[in-house]
Design an enzyme around this catalytic site. Sequence first.
Site, PDB file in Angstrom:
ATOM      1  CE1 TYR A 187      -4.555  -7.252   0.025  1.00 50.00           C
ATOM      2  CE2 TYR A 187      -4.874  -4.943   1.203  1.00 50.00           C
ATOM      3  CZ  TYR A 187      -3.966  -6.113   1.149  1.00 50.00           C
ATOM      4  OH  TYR A 187      -3.089  -6.334   1.839  1.00 50.00           O
ATOM      5  CD1 TRP A 226      -2.547  -2.190  -0.656  1.00 49.11           C
ATOM      6  CD2 TRP A 226      -0.348  -3.027  -0.454  1.00 49.11           C
ATOM      7  NE1 TRP A 226      -2.687  -3.682  -0.435  1.00 49.11           N
ATOM      8  CE2 TRP A 226      -1.242  -4.242  -0.460  1.00 49.11           C
ATOM      9  CE3 TRP A 226       1.175  -3.219  -0.408  1.00 49.11           C
ATOM     10  CZ2 TRP A 226      -0.795  -5.367  -0.336  1.00 49.11           C
ATOM     11  CZ3 TRP A 226       1.395  -4.595  -0.634  1.00 49.11           C
ATOM     12  CH2 TRP A 226       0.647  -5.551  -0.597  1.00 49.11           C
ATOM     13  CD  GLU A 259       2.603  -5.478   3.279  1.00 47.73           C
ATOM     14  OE1 GLU A 259       2.856  -4.196   3.272  1.00 47.73           O
ATOM     15  OE2 GLU A 259       1.356  -5.758   3.285  1.00 47.73           O
TER      16      GLU A 259
END
Length: 201
Positions: free
Chosen positions: A40, A70, A62
């Site tokens: 990522y 995350w 988000e």
Amino acid sequence: MTETPRAVAPAEPTGSAESAESVELVRCGWATSAPDYVAYHDEEWGRPVTGDDRVFERIALESFQSGLSWITILRKRENFRAAFARFSIPAVAAFGDEDVARLLGDAGIVRNRAKIEATIANARAALGVGLSDLVWKHADPDAPVPKTLADVPAQTAGSKALAKELKAHGFRFIGPTTAYALMQAIGLVNDHLADCWTRRA
């Protein structure tokens, strides 16, 4: 987004004698605790994302991340895409009570009613707004270059302004901190650390 300590991983070999001895890439400190984060960081985080549906997807993810790691969202991202019609704004805006029930029963995503309903409400708010342009008005290419993770803010005046504008259009579940994570993720600011390899790529 800030999470863990420092980052180093081997570069791809180039075939030279020198590179045979594992040359190392320096990465942002949060990016090395799992392969998902490495990929990522290297391929997505901080790189420009445009287009209304693509920006909507990142807002939604988000928002779902709020209060969670995350990596949880990264590992469920394809499930989110399948569950939310690939984040097509018109499609999600048309979701009704049956879709909410379906999503609450989907173990492949984060089953949080408030976040699910906020995502649907945000799709409706995004209709006709020109979401990508609205968000990109808040880009800050001159933001200071952080040297350490401690230099990376949780929110800024720019993220407060973005959150306020989104709220004025009817968006939910996106305050200044979530707005700043979005800005970092889609390239409105470049919060890769000063010694991160991406700054020389």
